[in-house]
Scaffold this motif. Structure first.
Motif, PDB file in Angstrom:
ATOM      1  N   GLY A 188       0.961  -1.198   0.001  1.00  0.00           N
ATOM      2  CA  GLY A 188      -0.003  -0.161   0.028  1.00  0.00           C
ATOM      3  C   GLY A 188       0.985   1.291  -0.251  1.00  0.00           C
ATOM      4  O   GLY A 188       0.476   2.393  -0.614  1.00  0.00           O
ATOM      5  N   ALA A 189       1.834   0.982   0.550  1.00  0.00           N
ATOM      6  CA  ALA A 189       3.013   2.160   0.507  1.00  0.00           C
ATOM      7  C   ALA A 189       3.519   2.638  -0.647  1.00  0.00           C
ATOM      8  O   ALA A 189       3.880   3.417  -1.010  1.00  0.00           O
ATOM      9  CB  ALA A 189       4.097   2.069   1.749  1.00  0.00           C
ATOM     10  N   PHE A 190       3.444   1.472  -1.587  1.00  0.00           N
ATOM     11  CA  PHE A 190       4.030   1.736  -2.879  1.00  0.00           C
ATOM     12  C   PHE A 190       3.153   2.140  -3.993  1.00  0.00           C
ATOM     13  O   PHE A 190       3.429   3.221  -4.547  1.00  0.00           O
ATOM     14  CB  PHE A 190       4.787   0.148  -3.274  1.00  0.00           C
ATOM     15  N   LYS A 191       2.026   1.429  -4.132  1.00  0.00           N
ATOM     16  CA  LYS A 191       1.367   2.084  -5.261  1.00  0.00           C
ATOM     17  C   LYS A 191      -0.029   1.805  -4.680  1.00  0.00           C
ATOM     18  O   LYS A 191      -0.646   0.987  -3.830  1.00  0.00           O
ATOM     19  CB  LYS A 191       1.405   1.057  -6.513  1.00  0.00           C
ATOM     20  N   ASP A 208      10.745   4.562   2.030  1.00  0.00           N
ATOM     21  CA  ASP A 208      11.424   6.126   2.799  1.00  0.00           C
ATOM     22  C   ASP A 208      12.949   6.279   2.211  1.00  0.00           C
ATOM     23  O   ASP A 208      13.305   7.043   2.043  1.00  0.00           O
ATOM     24  CB  ASP A 208      11.218   5.877   3.926  1.00  0.00           C
ATOM     25  N   LYS A 209      13.395   4.712   2.065  1.00  0.00           N
ATOM     26  CA  LYS A 209      15.094   5.021   1.454  1.00  0.00           C
ATOM     27  C   LYS A 209      15.094   5.428   0.060  1.00  0.00           C
ATOM     28  O   LYS A 209      15.946   6.026  -0.286  1.00  0.00           O
ATOM     29  CB  LYS A 209      15.467   3.682   1.726  1.00  0.00           C
ATOM     30  N   GLY A 219       8.748   2.104  -6.282  1.00  0.00           N
ATOM     31  CA  GLY A 219       8.329   2.926  -5.147  1.00  0.00           C
ATOM     32  C   GLY A 219       6.746   3.442  -5.360  1.00  0.00           C
ATOM     33  O   GLY A 219       6.115   3.005  -6.227  1.00  0.00           O
ATOM     34  N   ASN A 220       6.253   4.479  -4.651  1.00  0.00           N
ATOM     35  CA  ASN A 220       4.921   5.018  -5.004  1.00  0.00           C
ATOM     36  C   ASN A 220       4.819   5.972  -5.820  1.00  0.00           C
ATOM     37  O   ASN A 220       5.874   6.072  -6.693  1.00  0.00           O
ATOM     38  CB  ASN A 220       4.809   5.797  -3.518  1.00  0.00           C
ATOM     39  N   ASP A 221       3.723   6.434  -6.469  1.00  0.00           N
ATOM     40  CA  ASP A 221       3.567   7.026  -7.249  1.00  0.00           C
ATOM     41  C   ASP A 221       4.048   8.453  -7.560  1.00  0.00           C
ATOM     42  O   ASP A 221       4.697   8.749  -8.761  1.00  0.00           O
ATOM     43  CB  ASP A 221       2.004   7.619  -7.591  1.00  0.00           C
ATOM     44  N   VAL A 222       4.570   9.000  -6.538  1.00  0.00           N
ATOM     45  CA  VAL A 222       5.242  10.356  -6.506  1.00  0.00           C
ATOM     46  C   VAL A 222       6.640   9.965  -7.117  1.00  0.00           C
ATOM     47  O   VAL A 222       7.247  10.876  -7.643  1.00  0.00           O
ATOM     48  CB  VAL A 222       5.121  11.338  -5.394  1.00  0.00           C
ATOM     49  N   GLN A 223       7.412   8.768  -6.186  1.00  0.00           N
ATOM     50  CA  GLN A 223       8.703   8.462  -6.698  1.00  0.00           C
ATOM     51  C   GLN A 223       8.672   7.893  -8.053  1.00  0.00           C
ATOM     52  O   GLN A 223       9.780   8.617  -8.945  1.00  0.00           O
ATOM     53  CB  GLN A 223       9.138   7.402  -5.739  1.00  0.00           C
ATOM     54  N   THR A 224       7.714   7.359  -8.611  1.00  0.00           N
ATOM     55  CA  THR A 224       7.489   6.993 -10.213  1.00  0.00           C
ATOM     56  C   THR A 224       7.517   8.168 -10.967  1.00  0.00           C
ATOM     57  O   THR A 224       8.220   8.215 -12.013  1.00  0.00           O
ATOM     58  CB  THR A 224       6.345   5.930 -10.297  1.00  0.00           C
TER      59      THR A 224
END
Length: 526
Positions: free
Chosen positions: A11-14, A277-278, A316-321
């Motif tokens: 859930g933290a990823f996508k 987070d990393k 990672g999450n959407d922002v990181q992608t």
């Protein structure tokens, strides 16, 4: 890890429609990482970096003209000299030991350890009045630490680590560089040795060292040590210990030296092979645009770790992608999907599959770029490892794509035949990926009344035959999935559809052409 914990990670990823599928997708990162780390980089990244000596190396100017040549020393001479308290004999003996450890194909590391000389070498590291002695002792210990874990541990247990860390601040650059090399060998031995080095605040002295102007040859070893401080899992390194390295590693991505660039990227790849987070800390360091630019490199040694890092970030999450997409990664990925090295193609396809596991905007960027066309070429004619990753990218698109995106995928690209051809794979996991994609497509087709057209297409390209063959597969999941698809979406042939029966023309049987060609590429629509 419990199911609830794992679900929390995903859930933290996508945030996607099918969380169960995403859990499986995310687990692939670690499988690919293990495979990648077996590929042609052990000599560069791992600890086994024995420093060799040229046969014609001049003797030290400290050696007396009538002194004994190091080449004539035996172990008894070395042990006696090391314990003599005579500075000249001490130096000659440690230099002779260092040369034995450097020149021979099978260096006598165990012999040295067995004769008890390692603690003596370590004591010489504190002889700040004699930097040449420090240097020779550090060199000998570096080569001992390049051996097995047991041999490396002998150096650790003798108290060398804090002394090497202190030597990073030596005014003698060759001594400081030798300490870097030794610490790299020790940290590269595994998680325990790495964490022992980190526990002695090595990063603080490394940062001070990098602040000073140093030659590229020295900086290469510093960055290699940084990469070994970041690498290894189970467990990962304590993040707060290595986090101060991230801005430095990001800045080093602007360097012009290939080895410095490669090891900086490897270090970042290890950091990003972990929790969101990393990954965010690497994004915050400003590394992403620099990494994406490095994908244009012609050097495979740079492309490989850079692509690995970028691929990790888009897990990672959407922002990181989005940070990676905003750095204009897609044209680079399209180019890398045509690379002459299959391993690069596989990594590029893996990275694309992580993007298509994202939200619909991210899937849309892939579909509207050159990436999807090149990915389908890989699916059709790439090596099998690359085809597997391309299949994941297609299935991910069918999992999270919108109605318009899935229609566009099937009608625009010749994807169905190579996708279905992988049903004949000998790899059960790949078959499951394709079956999952087909199940997604049929569920989607049900919503738009397109099941008949999709079934017809799959039958014409030979997919139905492959599905029927899978009903005798030894894997129960494959058998059940293939049976369910055939049973639900394909007729048993007793009812002939209007327009499919052959007609007679000039004495010959002819068939009415369907909207699509037999390869699934021509004007198919739902």
């Amino acid at each position: 890890m419990s199911e609830n914990t794992q679900a929390g990670r995903i859930g933290a990823f996508k945030t996607l429609q099918n969380k169960g599928s995403q859990e499986l997708l995310r687990q692939r990162r670690h499988d690919v990482t293990v495979e990648l780390r077996k590929n042609k980089k052990d000599d560069q990244l791992f600890k086994r970096r024995n420093i060799h000596t040229a046969d014609d190396e001049p003797l030290s100017p400290l050696q007396e003209s009538n002194g004994q040549s190091p080449s004539t020393f035996n172990m008894t001479d070395i042990v006696n000299g090391l314990n003599s308290k005579d500075p000249v004999r001490e130096f000659e003996s440690v230099q002779a030991a260092r040369k034995m450890l450097s020149k021979e194909r099978n260096p006598p590391i165990d012999t040295m350890i067995g004769h008890g000389v390692v603690p003596i070498f370590v004591s010489f590291l504190e002889r700040f009045d004699n930097p040449k002695l420090q240097f020779e002792a550090a060199w000998a210990l570096t080569n001992i630490a390049s051996g097995t874990s047991e041999q490396t541990n002998a150096v650790i247990q003798s108290g060398a680590v804090p002394k090497f860390i202190a030597l990073l601040m030596s005014p003698e650059q060759n001594v400081a560089e030798q300490a870097v090399w030794a610490l790299g060998n020790i940290a590269g031995d595994g998680p325990n040795a790495r964490d022992f080095v980190l526990s002695h605040n090595v990063v603080d002295n490394l940062l001070r060292l990098i602040e000073k102007p140093i030659q590229n040859s020295f900086l290469r070893n510093v960055v290699w040590l940084c990469s070994n401080l970041c690498r290894n899992k189970n467990p990962h390194p304590p993040f707060e210990k290595i986090k101060p390295l991230l801005p430095v590693l990001a800045e080093l991505l602007k360097h012009t030296d290939d080895q410095i660039l490669a090891d900086s990227c490897w270090a970042l790849s290890y950091v990003t092979d972990d929790e969101a987070d990393k990954i965010q800390a690497v994004v915050d360091s400003g590394a992403v645009p620099l990494l994406v630019n490095l994908l244009d490199s012609e050097n495979v040694a740079i492309i490989t770790p850079t692509l690995r890092t970028v691929g990790n970030i888009v897990t990672g999450n959407d922002v990181q992608t989005d940070a990676v997409l905003n750095a204009n990664v897609l044209p680079r990925l399209a180019k890398l999907l045509e690379h002459k090295k299959p391993a690069i193609v596989k990594e590029a396809a893996w990275t694309v599959s992580n993007i298509t596991a994202g939200n619909q905007d991210q899937i849309g960027y892939v579909l509207s770029s050159d990436v999807m066309a090149n990915l389908v070429k890989v699916l059709d004619s790439g090596d099998f490892k690359s085809q597997k990753e391309a299949a994941w990218a297609i299935t991910n698109t069918t999992t999270g794509g919108s109605t318009e995106q899935i229609i566009y995928l099937i009608e625009k690209f010749p994807v169905m035949k190579p996708f279905c051809d992988l049903l004949e794979s000998t790899d059960a996991r790949t078959i499951k990926v394709v079956l999952s994609g087909l199940e997604n497509l049929f569920k989607f087709a049900e919503k738009i009344n397109g099941v008949e057209n999709l079934s017809m297409l799959i039958e014409e390209i030979g997919g139905l035959d492959k599905l029927e063959n899978l009903q005798s597969h030894e894997n129960e999941d494959i058998y059940k999935s293939s049976f369910a698809i055939v049973d639900k979406y394909f007729s048993d042939g007793t009812q002939e559809e209007e327009g499919l029966a052959p007609a007679e023309e000039n004495g010959q049987l002819t068939f009415n052409p369907t909207a699509n060609g037999t390869d699934g590429t021509n004007n198919f629509n739902f």
